[in-house]
Design a protein around this motif. Structure first.
Motif, PDB file in Angstrom:
ATOM      1  N   GLU A 129      22.115  67.544  53.594  1.00 15.29           N
ATOM      2  CA  GLU A 129      22.478  67.897  52.225  1.00 15.29           C
ATOM      3  C   GLU A 129      21.723  67.054  51.193  1.00 15.29           C
ATOM      4  OE1 GLU A 129      23.732  70.255  49.456  1.00 15.29           O
ATOM      5  OE2 GLU A 129      24.127  70.667  51.565  1.00 15.29           O
ATOM      6  N   ARG A 130      21.476  65.791  51.525  1.00 12.56           N
ATOM      7  CA  ARG A 130      20.726  64.923  50.599  1.00 12.56           C
ATOM      8  C   ARG A 130      19.309  65.455  50.384  1.00 12.56           C
ATOM      9  NH1 ARG A 130      18.756  59.544  52.462  1.00 12.56           N
ATOM     10  NH2 ARG A 130      17.419  58.942  50.780  1.00 12.56           N
ATOM     11  N   ALA A 131      18.664  65.877  51.472  1.00  7.52           N
ATOM     12  CA  ALA A 131      17.313  66.450  51.374  1.00  7.52           C
ATOM     13  C   ALA A 131      17.357  67.768  50.600  1.00  7.52           C
ATOM     14  CB  ALA A 131      16.731  66.664  52.766  1.00  7.52           C
ATOM     15  N   LEU A 136      16.057  71.004  45.731  1.00 10.85           N
ATOM     16  CA  LEU A 136      16.586  71.863  44.673  1.00 10.85           C
ATOM     17  C   LEU A 136      16.392  71.234  43.292  1.00 10.85           C
ATOM     18  CD1 LEU A 136      19.839  73.225  46.357  1.00 10.85           C
ATOM     19  CD2 LEU A 136      17.732  74.505  45.870  1.00 10.85           C
ATOM     20  N   GLU A 137      16.493  69.914  43.203  1.00 14.17           N
ATOM     21  CA  GLU A 137      16.258  69.222  41.928  1.00 14.17           C
ATOM     22  C   GLU A 137      14.781  69.243  41.532  1.00 14.17           C
ATOM     23  OE1 GLU A 137      17.823  65.302  42.637  1.00 14.17           O
ATOM     24  OE2 GLU A 137      19.876  65.920  42.164  1.00 14.17           O
ATOM     25  N   PRO A 157      17.130  80.826  58.610  1.00 10.57           N
ATOM     26  CA  PRO A 157      18.205  80.405  57.702  1.00 10.57           C
ATOM     27  C   PRO A 157      17.991  78.988  57.172  1.00 10.57           C
ATOM     28  CG  PRO A 157      18.954  80.380  59.984  1.00 10.57           C
ATOM     29  CD  PRO A 157      17.577  80.986  59.982  1.00 10.57           C
ATOM     30  N   GLY A 158      18.431  78.776  55.933  1.00 10.11           N
ATOM     31  CA  GLY A 158      18.395  77.447  55.343  1.00 10.11           C
ATOM     32  C   GLY A 158      17.111  77.067  54.637  1.00 10.11           C
TER      33      GLY A 158
END
Length: 179
Positions: A129-131, A136-137, A157-158
């Motif tokens: 999730e951190r990556a 996304l940022e 997926p992902g």
């Protein structure tokens, strides 16, 4: 081997040959602390880097180094298929900064250089999730949020996508991040 940029004594270098890896120190006692490959079950950074650089077509492998010590790295390669709009697609496979150097912009600068060195789309699959938040940022889009994506990732997926127009926005001020 080519020095792409510099920032506050750190060199950002694109390695092109397996022998280039021997010019640097990684994964030795007293050097920078890395764990990503270990966590993935890959025990030897040097061998892995050399193996990657033997691939054809040549991957894009950029390191951040001070003198001979590697502080971070990013690895990407050409995707097997072009986008539906004819643009090439590159996949950013991995990016890592030494534990003690995280939060100093090294990973961001490596991402900027990867974006600068790759034409067309850049895709990646974050491993946590951190990556995911990092990408996304930094202009990447969730493939599921796109109405009609130009890349067919139904079987992947992902994955996140950095389309060319977002890539241009990301690297527009790249010079500001380097000396």
């Amino acid at each position: 081997m080519e020095v792409l940029r510099e920032h506050r004594g750190k060199k950002y270098i694109q390695l092109t040959e397996p022998e280039d890896v021997d010019r640097f120190v990684i994964d030795e006692v007293g050097s920078a602390s890395f764990s990503l490959l270990y966590d993935l079950g890959i025990p030897d950074y040097v061998k892995t880097f050399k193996t990657w650089l033997r691939k054809f077509p040549r991957p894009i492998f950029i390191i951040c180094a001070v003198h001979k010590e590697i502080l971070g790295w990013v690895y990407g390669e050409e995707w097997t298929e072009y986008a539906l709009d004819g643009e090439p697609v590159y996949v950013l496979r991995t990016i890592e900064t030494a534990v003690e150097d995280r939060g100093r912009g090294i990973g961001y600068r490596l991402l900027l250089l990867m974006a600068e060195e790759t034409p067309g789309y850049l895709i990646t699959k974050p491993i946590n999730e951190r990556a995911r938040k990092f990408f996304l940022e930094n202009e990447f889009l969730d493939k599921d949020s796109l109405e009609s994506p130009s890349i067919n990732l139904q079987s992947y997926p992902g994955y996140l996508i950095l389309p060319p127009y977002k890539k241009r926005k990301l690297i527009a001020d790249v010079d500001e991040y380097f000396d």
